[in-house]
Design a protein around this motif. Structure first.
Motif, PDB file in Angstrom:
ATOM      1  N   GLY A   1      39.922  43.837  36.781  1.00 25.78           N
ATOM      2  CA  GLY A   1      38.694  43.319  37.360  1.00 25.78           C
ATOM      3  C   GLY A   1      37.511  44.224  37.092  1.00 25.78           C
ATOM      4  N   ILE A   2      36.512  43.707  36.428  1.00 26.45           N
ATOM      5  CA  ILE A   2      35.303  44.490  36.141  1.00 26.45           C
ATOM      6  C   ILE A   2      34.150  43.845  36.908  1.00 26.45           C
ATOM      7  CG2 ILE A   2      33.795  45.464  34.351  1.00 26.45           C
ATOM      8  CD1 ILE A   2      36.067  44.888  32.378  1.00 26.45           C
ATOM      9  N   GLY A   3      34.045  44.249  38.162  1.00 31.87           N
ATOM     10  CA  GLY A   3      33.012  43.701  39.030  1.00 31.87           C
ATOM     11  C   GLY A   3      32.437  44.794  39.895  1.00 31.87           C
ATOM     12  N   GLY A   4      32.077  44.445  41.127  1.00 36.06           N
ATOM     13  CA  GLY A   4      31.459  45.412  42.018  1.00 36.06           C
ATOM     14  C   GLY A   4      32.323  46.623  42.289  1.00 36.06           C
ATOM     15  N   LEU A   5      33.641  46.423  42.401  1.00 37.53           N
ATOM     16  CA  LEU A   5      34.573  47.539  42.553  1.00 37.53           C
ATOM     17  C   LEU A   5      35.026  48.083  41.201  1.00 37.53           C
ATOM     18  CD1 LEU A   5      36.906  46.187  45.422  1.00 37.53           C
ATOM     19  CD2 LEU A   5      35.104  47.912  45.631  1.00 37.53           C
ATOM     20  N   GLY A   6      35.425  47.180  40.311  1.00 36.30           N
ATOM     21  CA  GLY A   6      36.038  47.584  39.059  1.00 36.30           C
ATOM     22  C   GLY A   6      35.140  48.417  38.159  1.00 36.30           C
ATOM     23  N   HIS A   7      33.841  48.138  38.156  1.00 36.14           N
ATOM     24  CA  HIS A   7      32.973  48.909  37.261  1.00 36.14           C
ATOM     25  C   HIS A   7      32.874  50.360  37.700  1.00 36.14           C
ATOM     26  CE1 HIS A   7      29.611  48.716  40.134  1.00 36.14           C
ATOM     27  NE2 HIS A   7      28.858  49.407  39.295  1.00 36.14           N
ATOM     28  N   LEU A   8      33.090  50.617  38.991  1.00 38.95           N
ATOM     29  CA  LEU A   8      33.151  51.999  39.469  1.00 38.95           C
ATOM     30  C   LEU A   8      34.528  52.608  39.227  1.00 38.95           C
ATOM     31  CD1 LEU A   8      31.089  51.572  42.733  1.00 38.95           C
ATOM     32  CD2 LEU A   8      30.505  53.079  40.832  1.00 38.95           C
ATOM     33  N   ALA A   9      35.587  51.804  39.403  1.00 42.31           N
ATOM     34  CA  ALA A   9      36.941  52.306  39.151  1.00 42.31           C
ATOM     35  C   ALA A   9      37.085  52.795  37.713  1.00 42.31           C
ATOM     36  CB  ALA A   9      37.957  51.208  39.447  1.00 42.31           C
TER      37      ALA A   9
ATOM     38  N   THR B   1      41.972  55.473  29.969  1.00 45.59           N
ATOM     39  CA  THR B   1      41.622  54.357  30.848  1.00 45.59           C
ATOM     40  C   THR B   1      41.446  53.062  30.071  1.00 45.59           C
ATOM     41  OG1 THR B   1      40.481  55.932  32.307  1.00 45.59           O
ATOM     42  CG2 THR B   1      39.982  53.578  32.602  1.00 45.59           C
ATOM     43  N   TYR B   2      42.011  51.999  30.623  1.00 44.35           N
ATOM     44  CA  TYR B   2      41.950  50.675  30.022  1.00 44.35           C
ATOM     45  C   TYR B   2      41.374  49.674  31.019  1.00 44.35           C
ATOM     46  CZ  TYR B   2      45.075  52.397  26.350  1.00 44.35           C
ATOM     47  OH  TYR B   2      45.628  53.105  25.309  1.00 44.35           O
ATOM     48  N   ALA B   3      40.592  48.738  30.509  1.00 50.54           N
ATOM     49  CA  ALA B   3      40.107  47.616  31.306  1.00 50.54           C
ATOM     50  C   ALA B   3      40.989  46.409  31.021  1.00 50.54           C
ATOM     51  CB  ALA B   3      38.657  47.296  30.952  1.00 50.54           C
ATOM     52  N   LEU B   4      41.518  45.778  32.077  1.00 50.89           N
ATOM     53  CA  LEU B   4      42.352  44.593  31.940  1.00 50.89           C
ATOM     54  C   LEU B   4      41.546  43.397  32.422  1.00 50.89           C
ATOM     55  CD1 LEU B   4      45.727  45.987  33.373  1.00 50.89           C
ATOM     56  CD2 LEU B   4      44.783  46.205  31.077  1.00 50.89           C
ATOM     57  N   SER B   5      41.240  42.484  31.509  1.00 47.93           N
ATOM     58  CA  SER B   5      40.333  41.388  31.829  1.00 47.93           C
ATOM     59  C   SER B   5      40.878  40.068  31.297  1.00 47.93           C
ATOM     60  CB  SER B   5      38.953  41.666  31.221  1.00 47.93           C
ATOM     61  OG  SER B   5      38.016  40.688  31.607  1.00 47.93           O
ATOM     62  N   HIS B   6      40.378  38.971  31.853  1.00 47.15           N
ATOM     63  CA  HIS B   6      40.833  37.647  31.410  1.00 47.15           C
ATOM     64  C   HIS B   6      40.005  37.129  30.243  1.00 47.15           C
ATOM     65  CE1 HIS B   6      37.510  36.705  34.159  1.00 47.15           C
ATOM     66  NE2 HIS B   6      37.361  35.605  33.489  1.00 47.15           N
ATOM     67  N   SER B   7      38.877  37.814  29.944  1.00 42.99           N
ATOM     68  CA  SER B   7      38.036  37.375  28.829  1.00 42.99           C
ATOM     69  C   SER B   7      37.274  38.574  28.290  1.00 42.99           C
ATOM     70  CB  SER B   7      37.051  36.289  29.272  1.00 42.99           C
ATOM     71  OG  SER B   7      35.984  36.846  30.019  1.00 42.99           O
ATOM     72  N   ALA B   8      36.566  38.338  27.177  1.00 39.16           N
ATOM     73  CA  ALA B   8      35.799  39.417  26.541  1.00 39.16           C
ATOM     74  C   ALA B   8      34.364  39.483  27.051  1.00 39.16           C
ATOM     75  CB  ALA B   8      35.792  39.221  25.027  1.00 39.16           C
ATOM     76  N   SER B   9      34.036  38.727  28.087  1.00 42.05           N
ATOM     77  CA  SER B   9      32.637  38.601  28.503  1.00 42.05           C
ATOM     78  C   SER B   9      32.018  39.923  28.974  1.00 42.05           C
ATOM     79  CB  SER B   9      32.509  37.547  29.607  1.00 42.05           C
ATOM     80  OG  SER B   9      33.211  37.946  30.768  1.00 42.05           O
ATOM     81  N   LYS B  10      32.842  40.861  29.462  1.00 44.76           N
ATOM     82  CA  LYS B  10      32.310  42.125  29.966  1.00 44.76           C
ATOM     83  C   LYS B  10      32.705  43.320  29.101  1.00 44.76           C
ATOM     84  CE  LYS B  10      32.130  40.399  34.706  1.00 44.76           C
ATOM     85  NZ  LYS B  10      32.630  40.536  36.095  1.00 44.76           N
TER      86      LYS B  10
ATOM     87  N   ALA C   1      27.140  33.473  44.459  1.00 38.43           N
ATOM     88  CA  ALA C   1      27.171  32.689  43.220  1.00 38.43           C
ATOM     89  C   ALA C   1      27.634  33.511  42.021  1.00 38.43           C
ATOM     90  CB  ALA C   1      25.783  32.107  42.946  1.00 38.43           C
ATOM     91  N   GLY C   2      27.925  34.793  42.243  1.00 39.03           N
ATOM     92  CA  GLY C   2      28.443  35.635  41.171  1.00 39.03           C
ATOM     93  C   GLY C   2      27.395  36.148  40.208  1.00 39.03           C
ATOM     94  N   LYS C   3      26.148  36.254  40.647  1.00 38.81           N
ATOM     95  CA  LYS C   3      25.077  36.663  39.757  1.00 38.81           C
ATOM     96  C   LYS C   3      24.896  38.180  39.650  1.00 38.81           C
ATOM     97  CE  LYS C   3      22.366  32.418  40.488  1.00 38.81           C
ATOM     98  NZ  LYS C   3      21.055  31.863  40.923  1.00 38.81           N
ATOM     99  N   ALA C   4      25.530  38.938  40.536  1.00 35.52           N
ATOM    100  CA  ALA C   4      25.296  40.389  40.567  1.00 35.52           C
ATOM    101  C   ALA C   4      25.907  41.080  39.351  1.00 35.52           C
ATOM    102  CB  ALA C   4      25.899  40.978  41.833  1.00 35.52           C
ATOM    103  N   ARG C   5      25.187  42.055  38.782  1.00 33.77           N
ATOM    104  CA  ARG C   5      25.705  42.922  37.718  1.00 33.77           C
ATOM    105  C   ARG C   5      25.325  44.361  38.073  1.00 33.77           C
ATOM    106  NH1 ARG C   5      28.444  39.432  35.753  1.00 33.77           N
ATOM    107  NH2 ARG C   5      28.723  38.936  33.548  1.00 33.77           N
TER     108      ARG C   5
END
Length: 359
Positions: A190-198, A209-218, A345-349
């Protein structure tokens, strides 16, 4: 000790019922129903990170009216005489916790967030000893137990410090407790509000360190956070990912709130004696998995709740030394109602911070 700017009447933006949880409106109240005592701290709120699932009762039963919000930063304007680590005029912050019993075995060990007497008394929607409900940071002032008021490092902007007070320590603490370091291989889900800090903490601690994601969007964002392009793994096809990455990780930190989280899949990616740690709180039960998923490789499943006062202090030191920073968008406090809707709405980055220019 107090100054003329230490009122007993606080004003904030509150939700008034379950059906309109995101329609925040001004509400004035007493200072949480609490008499100021010598172990408390009061501050005007200068920065507040926007979050709070209790708004819509995803994590708890909300008591209305409810001013939510945590990760609060401001200048202390009133400090109890028994408080020694801060003084009036200091810049301090409160995270998700504003109180605990301070006398049980867990508190004595420095695990205040696991207090065995009253639990973690939340910055909002917690219950104080007098029965009143704590009200959070979408407001002009906050009052809480001074033990949980954390000094903010000099030179660190308040909008950077605020998200670290909860999201930061929530992701720092489990990595630290798993002894993550240069000899560790770590996956972040998860690369979001928590994951980007993790991701940033894991890199700062020296792990592969590896990022595990469902898509390449991030993917582009992850590389800016210190992750090599080849360490960005798309794992949406579980069977294919198992073939490629089975027994790869010492630790997997899952920050996802995904419903029916595929626990068995993530366990399969662990090395023997590895651990999957959950810090996200899905609103639905985890997907089923068998005891053999744990036993046959000696792996384990655990969870972690925010972090202790000691860990908050350590975290700020590491952030200052390694340049760990949340990605934030700063908005005026007056826009908090719309900001909450944009967050949902999921707009935060990747984090919204609201500012109280009147503080």
């Amino acid at each position: 000790m107090s100054t003329p700017s230490s009122p007993e009447q606080f004003t904030g933006y509150a939700a008034f019922n379950k059906e309109e949880w995101n329609e925040l409106k001004p509400w004035s109240r007493g200072a949480g129903g609490r008499v100021f005592t010598q172990a408390l701290t009061q501050l005007p709120i200068a920065r507040e990170m926007v979050r709070g699932r209790c708004r819509r009762e995803g994590w708890c039963e909300t008591q209305y009216p409810a001013i939510v919000g945590h990760e609060i930063v401001g200048i202390a304007t009133r400090v109890g005489s028994n408080v020694t680590h801060i003084k009036v005029g200091d810049r301090v912050g409160f995270g998700a916790q504003a109180g605990s019993c301070r006398s049980c075995s867990q508190c004595d060990l420095g695990y205040e967030q696991y207090c065995s007497v009253q639990g973690m008394l939340g910055t909002y929607q917690g219950k104080w000893e007098d029965g009143s409900i704590s009200q959070g940071g979408y407001a002009n002032y906050f009052r809480g137990k001074a033990h949980f008021a954390i000094p903010i490092p000099e030179g660190m902007p308040s909008e950077v410090a605020a998200p670290l007070l909860c999201a930061g320590v929530t992701t720092y603490s489990p990595l630290k407790n798993e002894n993550v370091g240069p000899n560790s291989t770590v996956g972040i889900v998860g690369i979001g509000g928590l994951g980007h800090l993790a991701l940033q903490w894991s890199v700062a601690l020296g792990a592969d360190t590896y990022a595990l994601s469902h898509s390449a969007s991030k993917k582009a964002d992850a590389t800016k956070m210190g992750i090599p392009e080849e360490n960005f793994l798309i794992v949406s096809n579980h069977e294919e990912a198992k073939e490629k990455y089975s027994c790869m990780f010492d630790t997997i930190l899952c920050t996802s709130f995904q419903a029916e989280l595929p626990v068995e899949f993530y366990l399969s990616l662990l090395r023997p004696r590895g651990k999957l740690v959950l810090v996200g709180l899905p609103e639905k039960p985890l997907s089923a998995f068998g005891a053999d998923d744990l036993v046959y490789k000696g792996v384990s499943l655990g969870g972690s709740l925010i972090g202790s006062v000691k860990e908050l202090r350590e975290m700020f030191e590491l952030a200052a030394a390694k340049g760990v920073k949340p990605w934030v968008e700063v908005r005026p406090m007056e826009t908090v109602a719309q900001t909450v809707k944009d967050l949902d709405a999921g707009k935060a980055r990747y984090r919204y911070v609201v500012t109280n220019e009147k503080a």
